[in-house]
Design an enzyme around this catalytic site. Structure first.
Site, PDB file in Angstrom:
ATOM      1  N   ASP A   1       0.806  -1.217   0.000  1.00 47.21           N
ATOM      2  CA  ASP A   1       0.000   0.000   0.000  1.00 47.21           C
ATOM      3  C   ASP A   1       0.838   1.266   0.000  1.00 47.21           C
ATOM      4  O   ASP A   1       2.035   1.239   0.228  1.00 47.21           O
ATOM      5  CB  ASP A   1      -0.974  -0.008   1.193  1.00 47.21           C
ATOM      6  CG  ASP A   1      -0.350  -0.578   2.466  1.00 47.21           C
ATOM      7  OD1 ASP A   1       0.886  -0.541   2.583  1.00 47.21           O
ATOM      8  OD2 ASP A   1      -1.098  -1.065   3.329  1.00 47.21           O
TER       9      ASP A   1
ATOM     10  N   ASN B   1      -7.721  -2.893  14.198  1.00 48.66           N
ATOM     11  CA  ASN B   1      -9.103  -3.197  13.804  1.00 48.66           C
ATOM     12  C   ASN B   1      -9.177  -4.419  12.897  1.00 48.66           C
ATOM     13  O   ASN B   1     -10.199  -4.678  12.280  1.00 48.66           O
ATOM     14  CB  ASN B   1      -9.740  -1.980  13.110  1.00 48.66           C
ATOM     15  CG  ASN B   1      -8.979  -1.564  11.847  1.00 48.66           C
ATOM     16  OD1 ASN B   1      -8.055  -2.243  11.425  1.00 48.66           O
ATOM     17  ND2 ASN B   1      -9.381  -0.444  11.276  1.00 48.66           N
TER      18      ASN B   1
ATOM     19  N   HIS C   1      -7.390  -4.870  10.121  1.00 49.17           N
ATOM     20  CA  HIS C   1      -7.126  -4.642   8.690  1.00 49.17           C
ATOM     21  C   HIS C   1      -5.852  -5.363   8.248  1.00 49.17           C
ATOM     22  O   HIS C   1      -4.941  -5.603   9.033  1.00 49.17           O
ATOM     23  CB  HIS C   1      -7.113  -3.148   8.337  1.00 49.17           C
ATOM     24  CG  HIS C   1      -5.916  -2.360   8.774  1.00 49.17           C
ATOM     25  ND1 HIS C   1      -5.983  -1.017   9.059  1.00 49.17           N
ATOM     26  CD2 HIS C   1      -4.612  -2.692   8.962  1.00 49.17           C
ATOM     27  CE1 HIS C   1      -4.787  -0.573   9.390  1.00 49.17           C
ATOM     28  NE2 HIS C   1      -3.936  -1.566   9.345  1.00 49.17           N
TER      29      HIS C   1
ATOM     30  N   GLU D   1      -9.758  -2.060   5.192  1.00 43.99           N
ATOM     31  CA  GLU D   1     -10.388  -1.738   6.466  1.00 43.99           C
ATOM     32  C   GLU D   1     -11.663  -2.575   6.671  1.00 43.99           C
ATOM     33  O   GLU D   1     -12.220  -3.117   5.711  1.00 43.99           O
ATOM     34  CB  GLU D   1     -10.762  -0.252   6.478  1.00 43.99           C
ATOM     35  CG  GLU D   1      -9.569   0.706   6.372  1.00 43.99           C
ATOM     36  CD  GLU D   1      -8.801   0.868   7.679  1.00 43.99           C
ATOM     37  OE1 GLU D   1      -8.584  -0.127   8.403  1.00 43.99           O
ATOM     38  OE2 GLU D   1      -8.396   2.003   7.972  1.00 43.99           O
TER      39      GLU D   1
HETATM   40  C1  F6R Z   1       1.310  -1.580   6.115  1.00 43.00           C
HETATM   41  C2  F6R Z   1       0.096  -2.355   6.240  1.00 43.00           C
HETATM   42  C3  F6R Z   1      -0.714  -2.355   7.488  1.00 43.00           C
HETATM   43  C4  F6R Z   1       0.121  -2.634   8.725  1.00 43.00           C
HETATM   44  C5  F6R Z   1      -0.745  -2.562   9.981  1.00 43.00           C
HETATM   45  C6  F6R Z   1       0.065  -2.773  11.238  1.00 43.00           C
HETATM   46  O1  F6R Z   1       1.883  -1.744   4.824  1.00 43.00           O
HETATM   47  O2  F6R Z   1      -0.268  -2.965   5.301  1.00 43.00           O
HETATM   48  O3  F6R Z   1      -1.728  -3.315   7.368  1.00 43.00           O
HETATM   49  O4  F6R Z   1       0.702  -3.908   8.612  1.00 43.00           O
HETATM   50  O5  F6R Z   1      -1.373  -1.321  10.046  1.00 43.00           O
HETATM   51  O6  F6R Z   1       0.960  -1.715  11.392  1.00 43.00           O
HETATM   52  P1  F6R Z   1       2.059  -1.758  12.543  1.00 43.00           P
HETATM   53  O7  F6R Z   1       3.004  -2.852  12.197  1.00 43.00           O
HETATM   54  O8  F6R Z   1       2.728  -0.400  12.468  1.00 43.00           O
HETATM   55  O9  F6R Z   1       1.358  -2.001  13.829  1.00 43.00           O
END
Ligand code: F6R
EC number: 3.5.99.6
Length: 241
Positions: free
Chosen positions: A67, A136, A138, A143
């Site tokens: 992303d 959440n 995701h 989301e």
């Molecule tokens: C980032 C991504 C997100 C993160 C998630 C956890 O490329 O795809 O899904 O993996 O938000 O983020 P952290 O590791 O910062 O808790």
């Protein structure tokens, strides 16, 4: 689905690095799906160490990131392109031309999203997809929703994600409201998926993903329908299982 629990984040990183190294040994031009965020940073450090010590060779590896924020130039200090360069690509012998991050600043995001899926497909699909998980539930920036969205698409971030990611920006107001993300289909099409989660803050998302129903309100729950998925958790993230 397999779930492995390790003592701490360092052990999770070491175990995951072994999986990535094995994939690169097996297929030197493999296609890796990569993630940003805090969770994979120890893994990226470990991969850089292994590369410096001559244990793994990234020269033919190809990568596709999950992303990117809409509106952030690749050079922006909070862009995911910059994150990947600074946390991994600048430290390994990868050819940057073989690294791909969705474009968040194009004139037509829908067309860019379609082109990203086509590029992944043309590369032969993702051999090994790395995931983190949001509080959440995701995955990528997919989301919680009423339906699973399969193609790469433009996503409006939830307040929970904006708040969680505000730590990388000067304030929550500076967090872009939209992102372009590989869809649930792109993730599910990967031949193997490894999800990392560390810390008690992720325990509820992990429990809901593994023990609840497969439900688009908990996007990671769809991984239970994948044939080859492993969750690598530390004790905190596994504490509600
Ligand atoms: C980032 C991504 C997100 C993160 C998630 C956890 O490329 O795809 O899904 O993996 O938000 O983020 P952290 O590791 O910062 O808790």
């Amino acid at each position: 689905m397999q779930v492995f629990v390790y003592k701490n984040a360092e052990e999770v990183a070491r175990a995951a690095a072994t999986v990535f190294a094995a994939e690169i040994f097996k297929k030197p031009d493999c296609v890796l799906g990569l993630a940003t965020g805090s969770t994979p940073v120890p893994l990226y450090k470990e991969l850089a160490r292994m590369n410096h010590e001559g244990l793994i060779d990234f020269s033919r590896v190809r990568t596709y990131n999950l992303d990117e924020y809409v509106g952030l130039d690749p050079a922006h200090v909070c862009s995911y392109r910059r994150f990947m360069n600074e946390n991994l690509f600048d430290h390994i012998n990868i050819d940057k031309a073989n690294t791909h991050v969705p474009c968040g600043i194009g004139a037509d995001h829908e067309a860019d999203a379609k082109a990203y899926d086509a590029a992944v497909e043309a590369a032969g699909g993702i051999d090994l997809q790395l995931l983190g998980i949001g509080h959440n539930g995701h995955i990528g920036f997919n989301e919680p929703n009423d339906v699973f969205v399969y193609p790469t698409n433009v996503i409006t971030l939830t307040q929970s994600t904006i708040d969680a990611n505000a730590r990388f920006f000067d304030s929550a107001d500076d967090v872009p409201r939209q992102a372009i993300s590989l869809g649930v289909g792109g993730i599910m099409n990967a031949r193997r998926v490894v999800l990392l989660a560390t810390g008690e803050g992720k325990a509820k998302a992990i429990r809901d993903s593994i023990k609840g129903n497969i439900d688009p309100k908990v996007p990671a729950s769809i991984l239970r329908a994948h044939q080859n998925v492993q969750f690598f958790l530390d004790e905190g993230a596994a504490s509600l299982l």
